[in-house]
Design a protein around this motif. Structure first.
Motif, PDB file in Angstrom:
ATOM      1  N   ARG A  78       0.739  -1.223   0.000  1.00  0.00           N
ATOM      2  CA  ARG A  78       0.000   0.000   0.000  1.00  0.00           C
ATOM      3  C   ARG A  78       0.772   1.278   0.000  1.00  0.00           C
ATOM      4  O   ARG A  78       0.228   2.341  -0.075  1.00  0.00           O
ATOM      5  N   THR A  79       1.990   1.217   0.149  1.00  0.00           N
ATOM      6  CA  THR A  79       2.735   2.468   0.249  1.00  0.00           C
ATOM      7  C   THR A  79       3.479   2.847  -1.000  1.00  0.00           C
ATOM      8  O   THR A  79       4.156   3.837  -1.054  1.00  0.00           O
ATOM      9  N   LYS A  80       3.348   2.087  -1.978  1.00  0.00           N
ATOM     10  CA  LYS A  80       4.079   2.357  -3.179  1.00  0.00           C
ATOM     11  C   LYS A  80       5.535   2.466  -2.984  1.00  0.00           C
ATOM     12  O   LYS A  80       6.261   3.009  -3.787  1.00  0.00           O
ATOM     13  N   CYS A  81       5.970   1.985  -1.909  1.00  0.00           N
ATOM     14  CA  CYS A  81       7.393   2.018  -1.631  1.00  0.00           C
ATOM     15  C   CYS A  81       7.912   3.435  -1.563  1.00  0.00           C
ATOM     16  O   CYS A  81       9.046   3.706  -1.922  1.00  0.00           O
ATOM     17  N   LEU A  82       7.084   4.297  -1.136  1.00  0.00           N
ATOM     18  CA  LEU A  82       7.524   5.670  -1.002  1.00  0.00           C
ATOM     19  C   LEU A  82       7.433   6.158   0.429  1.00  0.00           C
ATOM     20  O   LEU A  82       7.431   7.352   0.705  1.00  0.00           O
ATOM     21  N   LYS A  83       7.369   5.244   1.304  1.00  0.00           N
ATOM     22  CA  LYS A  83       7.356   5.659   2.689  1.00  0.00           C
ATOM     23  C   LYS A  83       8.395   4.845   3.402  1.00  0.00           C
ATOM     24  O   LYS A  83       8.908   3.877   2.881  1.00  0.00           O
ATOM     25  N   LEU A  84       8.630   5.244   4.567  1.00  0.00           N
ATOM     26  CA  LEU A  84       9.660   4.526   5.299  1.00  0.00           C
ATOM     27  C   LEU A  84       9.232   3.128   5.671  1.00  0.00           C
ATOM     28  O   LEU A  84      10.038   2.324   6.095  1.00  0.00           O
ATOM     29  N   TYR A  85       8.037   2.855   5.479  1.00  0.00           N
ATOM     30  CA  TYR A  85       7.607   1.500   5.768  1.00  0.00           C
ATOM     31  C   TYR A  85       8.319   0.557   4.819  1.00  0.00           C
ATOM     32  O   TYR A  85       8.514  -0.602   5.102  1.00  0.00           O
ATOM     33  N   CYS A  86       8.607   1.053   3.709  1.00  0.00           N
ATOM     34  CA  CYS A  86       9.296   0.223   2.713  1.00  0.00           C
ATOM     35  C   CYS A  86      10.782   0.149   3.024  1.00  0.00           C
ATOM     36  O   CYS A  86      11.453   1.168   3.097  1.00  0.00           O
ATOM     37  N   ASP A  87      11.222  -1.002   3.158  1.00  0.00           N
ATOM     38  CA  ASP A  87      12.617  -1.154   3.487  1.00  0.00           C
ATOM     39  C   ASP A  87      13.513  -0.639   2.395  1.00  0.00           C
ATOM     40  O   ASP A  87      14.558  -0.082   2.653  1.00  0.00           O
ATOM     41  N   CYS A  88      13.089  -0.878   1.234  1.00  0.00           N
ATOM     42  CA  CYS A  88      13.914  -0.426   0.120  1.00  0.00           C
ATOM     43  C   CYS A  88      14.026   1.089   0.157  1.00  0.00           C
ATOM     44  O   CYS A  88      15.110   1.652   0.089  1.00  0.00           O
ATOM     45  N   PHE A  89      12.912   1.692   0.273  1.00  0.00           N
ATOM     46  CA  PHE A  89      12.891   3.135   0.255  1.00  0.00           C
ATOM     47  C   PHE A  89      13.644   3.683   1.447  1.00  0.00           C
ATOM     48  O   PHE A  89      14.420   4.630   1.346  1.00  0.00           O
ATOM     49  N   ALA A  90      13.413   3.078   2.553  1.00  0.00           N
ATOM     50  CA  ALA A  90      14.060   3.542   3.766  1.00  0.00           C
ATOM     51  C   ALA A  90      15.559   3.393   3.646  1.00  0.00           C
ATOM     52  O   ALA A  90      16.310   4.188   4.193  1.00  0.00           O
ATOM     53  N   ALA A  91      15.952   2.417   2.948  1.00  0.00           N
ATOM     54  CA  ALA A  91      17.371   2.177   2.810  1.00  0.00           C
ATOM     55  C   ALA A  91      17.954   3.037   1.719  1.00  0.00           C
ATOM     56  O   ALA A  91      19.145   3.060   1.519  1.00  0.00           O
ATOM     57  N   GLY A  92      17.128   3.734   1.048  1.00  0.00           N
ATOM     58  CA  GLY A  92      17.623   4.584  -0.004  1.00  0.00           C
ATOM     59  C   GLY A  92      17.902   3.857  -1.276  1.00  0.00           C
ATOM     60  O   GLY A  92      18.672   4.321  -2.084  1.00  0.00           O
ATOM     61  N   ILE A  93      17.306   2.781  -1.464  1.00  0.00           N
ATOM     62  CA  ILE A  93      17.567   2.092  -2.687  1.00  0.00           C
ATOM     63  C   ILE A  93      16.290   1.914  -3.465  1.00  0.00           C
ATOM     64  O   ILE A  93      15.227   2.006  -2.911  1.00  0.00           O
ATOM     65  N   TYR A  94      16.453   1.691  -4.670  1.00  0.00           N
ATOM     66  CA  TYR A  94      15.266   1.486  -5.467  1.00  0.00           C
ATOM     67  C   TYR A  94      14.848   0.050  -5.348  1.00  0.00           C
ATOM     68  O   TYR A  94      15.651  -0.820  -5.092  1.00  0.00           O
ATOM     69  N   CYS A  95      13.626  -0.134  -5.564  1.00  0.00           N
ATOM     70  CA  CYS A  95      13.152  -1.506  -5.507  1.00  0.00           C
ATOM     71  C   CYS A  95      13.684  -2.272  -6.698  1.00  0.00           C
ATOM     72  O   CYS A  95      13.922  -1.707  -7.749  1.00  0.00           O
ATOM     73  N   ALA A  96      13.849  -3.485  -6.464  1.00  0.00           N
ATOM     74  CA  ALA A  96      14.375  -4.315  -7.513  1.00  0.00           C
ATOM     75  C   ALA A  96      13.254  -5.152  -8.066  1.00  0.00           C
ATOM     76  O   ALA A  96      12.188  -5.201  -7.495  1.00  0.00           O
ATOM     77  N   GLU A  97      13.572  -5.785  -9.061  1.00  0.00           N
ATOM     78  CA  GLU A  97      12.550  -6.605  -9.636  1.00  0.00           C
ATOM     79  C   GLU A  97      12.130  -7.648  -8.667  1.00  0.00           C
ATOM     80  O   GLU A  97      11.001  -8.077  -8.656  1.00  0.00           O
ATOM     81  N   SER A  98      13.057  -8.006  -7.923  1.00  0.00           N
ATOM     82  CA  SER A  98      12.743  -9.049  -6.989  1.00  0.00           C
ATOM     83  C   SER A  98      11.767  -8.612  -5.946  1.00  0.00           C
ATOM     84  O   SER A  98      11.168  -9.412  -5.276  1.00  0.00           O
ATOM     85  N   CYS A  99      11.623  -7.345  -5.790  1.00  0.00           N
ATOM     86  CA  CYS A  99      10.666  -6.889  -4.801  1.00  0.00           C
ATOM     87  C   CYS A  99       9.268  -7.351  -5.182  1.00  0.00           C
ATOM     88  O   CYS A  99       8.943  -7.420  -6.358  1.00  0.00           O
ATOM     89  N   ALA A 100       8.529  -7.605  -4.200  1.00  0.00           N
ATOM     90  CA  ALA A 100       7.180  -8.063  -4.468  1.00  0.00           C
ATOM     91  C   ALA A 100       6.199  -6.942  -4.223  1.00  0.00           C
ATOM     92  O   ALA A 100       5.046  -7.167  -3.952  1.00  0.00           O
ATOM     93  N   CYS A 101       6.683  -5.781  -4.288  1.00  0.00           N
ATOM     94  CA  CYS A 101       5.829  -4.648  -4.000  1.00  0.00           C
ATOM     95  C   CYS A 101       4.822  -4.396  -5.109  1.00  0.00           C
ATOM     96  O   CYS A 101       5.034  -4.781  -6.238  1.00  0.00           O
TER      97      CYS A 101
END
Ligand SMILES: [Zn+2]
Ligand SMILES: [Zn+2]
Ligand SMILES: [Zn+2]
Ligand SMILES: [Zn+2]
Ligand SMILES: [Zn+2]
Ligand SMILES: [Zn+2]
Length: 728
Positions: free
Chosen positions: A314-337
């Motif tokens: 639900r966060t589109k990976c644009l909130k800190l809830y997203c580990d990727c985002f929080a870590a400053g990295i872009y999501c990878a394909e492997s992400c299941a977001c």
DNA sequence: GAGTTTGAAACT
DNA sequence: CAGTTTCAAACTC
């Protein structure tokens, strides 16, 4: 806000279909600005969605991972710092092929890398490693390094490096940095995430060098590494010690303490279960890959590709809830977001969002864990320094008693501190305020490990391990101090670091902050898309390590004092973010706080280099012995990897703690962690202004408690056990 | 793999 | 700053 929400909503809807269409709130601005490219190309879209996996993954990293693991173990002993920095750099694509690759590729530098690189690429020589250490310890070493590095660079990447830096710069808004010489060339989406920690003092040169070296590394490092490793370590260790000391001095000038300690040795690289591991990246890049790769791919949890991935719905990976985002990295394909906007295509959005978050909380992206380094004590190689890493914000656990990963302190392998508001704390790494003697803690940890069974596994390695330990330490020191490391993760496409312009102010004093690096990286298979991030080897700079490491800790030391220049970011490229300016100023002030932000990176404008204070990269090297790979399955989980990066803080607060020397446990123990699962790419981000990385739960690296040996590393397997143990 | 628990992040 | 809601991971089964 509204907007954002709205956007989000839309996004959600869209998610499935077209991410591109909708952008998050941030978009708004973008739009205004024009940039927006909201729709990013369709072409990727399909891919984006996650659907694609690389067919194969390069997980192969396993080997490397393994290696690292070993190292880690060793490190544990010595250093808690594990992963030191991971920096990811993207390369610019000057080369055409690269372009796309940029986004994808991120390199990571880790200590390992260095070594690795050196070893592998350059030469297997230990010497190199030593050199790399940059440490002050011996000029000789440096020289040697330089030479080696140079060679490397010359050979391949040097240019690249430069490019990168530029590119990176361009990417990010210079914000404060007026300096950035380069304008942006790159448009869209490439993002890099860096995780790196910088030490202030460090020498810029070193850094650069390192990077180069990394580049070199490519190929088969793994093997070499392994073999070498031990030796190296030894050498390193030795070197390190002295070096470290020296380094510290040099860096801090006055402060002795700074050395890094091994604080965190990271025991395990893995922090989170999920992420961890795999890196595969390296492999890929290298091309060859190791054998391991094939392993499984995708099991569900880890992605095949990458190791870590988020599952944001639900966060589109644009909130800190997203580990990727929080870590400053872009999501990878492997992400299941789902509906992910944390992709290079939406770089603008990502950046904006980050800025918004930062505006709300300047420390939002700062590393959570910081360490005080005070003591450095040990001269022996063996002893590690105790590291006193702790969360800056402390945990607020109510029901987990800080015995599970729900607790960020525990997850990072650090004891709870006075900043924690946990109830019923039983953190094995140290209860809140109780500063138990290290011994106790160590024992606890050990106990834990034993239960987990880690030890056994590790034992095998043990023989080597000892060496490793040293080596690791050495790495830390070397790395840490001066070099900035940069990691690039290559995730496939996705993984890139996001840079932000943020500035990170490091704590004024020297702190160690642990950044969350993403340990895991996600790798994307190049196949599908592009890939390019790295063109094969040549480009990549660092990968090697990367592979191995999946999780590394990144530690960065920052010097407060060091002029910004001093600290350049390693990653030139990567760090676009940082603002150089800030650092100093703040530095003075903050002592009190730990500064979350730990690392700062700076770019050097002209040169393209960054200097960072000092950065370390800790990652453990990936050398992995094949042996344990099989275990990998669990890897994912491993608990431990520490993903956190640690920064030193200078802060006084800690001091008190720091002051206590830890009785340290020696690292003697052989246990090491088992191998950690390979992380695939790591993406780190620095970005954030503040600190750098922050880790959310997930990405945090562990800090190691003072004693090395015990590290909690965890193996995948271990994780299981942990659970049990942990469970109440 | 589904479902529950958990505590940080986000929001009020 | 506290209280509540939201969120995705950590964990359980
Ligand atoms: Zn996400
Ligand atoms: Zn993700
Ligand atoms: Zn995502
Ligand atoms: Zn806790
Ligand atoms: Zn805590
Ligand atoms: Zn606690």
């Amino acid at each position: 806000m509204d907007m954002s929400q709205a956007l989000s909503e839309h996004a959600e809807q869209d998610q499935g279909h077209s991410m591109f269409e909708i952008k998050p709130a941030q978009v708004e601005k973008e739009q205004s600005s024009n940039k927006q490219s909201p729709i990013k190309c369709p072409k990727d879209e399909s891919g984006m969605t996650m659907g694609h996996f690389p067919e194969k993954k390069q997980c192969d990293v396993l080997e490397s991972q393994v290696v690292r693991a070993q190292e880690d173990y060793n490190e544990n002993v010595g250093a808690s710092l594990q992963g030191a920095l991971d920096n990811i750099v993207q390369r610019e694509p000057e080369a055409s092929h690269l372009q796309r690759g940029l986004s994808r590729r991120c390199l990571q530098f880790g200590e390992t890398r260095w070594k690795t690189v050196v070893n592998s690429t350059c030469s297997p020589n230990l010497m190199n490693n030593v050199t790399s250490s940059r440490s002050p310890a011996s000029a000789m070493e440096l020289e040697s390094l330089d030479g080696s590095l140079v060679d490397l660079s010359d050979s391949s990447s040097k240019k690249q490096t430069v490019n990168l830096s530029r590119s990176a710069t361009s990417m990010f808004p210079p914000r404060g940095n007026e300096k950035l010489p380069i304008t942006v060339s790159k448009p869209s989406g490439i993002g890099l995430h860096l995780n790196s920690i910088v030490n202030t003092s460090a020498v810029g040169h070193t850094t650069a060098t390192n990077i180069e070296s990394s580049n070199c590394s490519e190929s088969s490092n793994l093997v070499e590494k392994i073999a070498i490793t031990p030796k190296d370590r030894m050498l390193e260790t030795k070197a390190s010690l002295p070096a470290s000391a020296a380094t510290a001095d040099s860096l801090h000038n006055a402060e002795p303490s700074n050395m890094l300690q091994p604080v965190g040795h990271q025991t395990t690289p893995l922090n989170k279960r999920k992420f961890n591991p795999e890196h595969g990246y390296n492999v890929e890049e290298f091309g060859q890959v190791s054998p391991a790769k094939k392993k499984r791919k995708k099991s569900s949890s880890l992605d095949g590709d990458g190791c870590k991935r988020c599952n944001c719905k639900r966060t589109k990976c644009l909130k800190l809830y997203c580990d990727c985002f929080a870590a400053g990295i872009y999501c990878a394909e492997s992400c299941a977001c789902q509906g992910c906007f944390n992709r290079p295509e939406y770089e603008d959005t990502v950046i904006e969002t980050r800025q918004q978050i930062e505006s709300r909380n300047p420390n939002a992206f700062a590393p959570k864990i910081v360490q005080h380094v005070a003591e450095f004590a040990a001269e022996d190689g063996n002893q590690l320094m105790p590291s006193l890493a702790r969360h800056k914000r402390g945990c607020h656990c109510k029901r987990s008693m800080c015995l599970k990963k729900y607790c960020e302190c525990y997850q990072a392998n650090v004891g709870c501190s006075s900043d924690c508001r946990c109830e019923g704390c039983k953190n094995v790494y140290g209860r809140k305020e109780e500063y138990g003697s290290t011994g106790e803690i160590a024992s606890n940890i050990v106990r834990k490990q034993i239960l987990d069974g880690r030890i056994d596994d590790k034992l095998e390695m043990a023989a080597t391990n000892s060496d490793f330990l040293h080596a690791e330490l050495y790495d830390l020191r070397h790395l840490t101090p001066s070099t900035p490391s940069i990691q690039h993760s290559d995730h496939g496409k996705d993984a890139q670091v996001q840079f932000n312009s943020s500035r990170y102010v490091p704590s004024p004093e020297s702190d160690f902050s642990i950044l969350p690096s993403y340990a895991k990286s996600i790798s994307s298979p190049s196949n599908s898309h592009s890939n390019n991030m790295i063109p094969e080897k040549g480009e990549e700079i660092l990968d090697i390590d990367t592979c191995g490491q999946g999780m590394d800790y990144n530690v960065a030391m920052m010097d407060q004092f060091s002029p910004r220049h001093d600290a350049l970011v390693d990653i030139c490229e990567l760090t676009p973010l940082q603002n150089p300016s800030m650092t100093q100023t703040t530095s003075a002030s903050s002592k009190t706080r730990d500064w979350t932000g730990g690392s700062r990176l700076q770019l050097c404008p002209g040169s393209g280099c960054f200097s960072s204070g000092r950065s370390f990269r800790w990652r453990s090297s990936p050398i992995t012995p094949l042996t344990r790979l099989h275990e990998s399955k669990n890897q994912g989980h491993d608990t431990d990897s520490g993903l956190y990066d640690i920064l030193e803080d200078d802060t006084p607060e800690i001091l008190k703690e720091a002051s206590t020397p830890i009785t340290s446990v020696k690292a003697s123990s052989p246990n090491k962690k088992r191998v950690s699962p390979p992380h695939k790419h790591i993406q780190g981000l620095w970005s954030s202004s503040s600190g750098g990385l922050r880790s959310g739960r997930k990405f945090i690296l562990k800090a190691v408690p003072s004693f090395p040996p015990l590290t909690p590393c965890i193996d995948s397997k271990d994780s299981r056990t942990e659970k049990k143990d942990s469970n109440k």
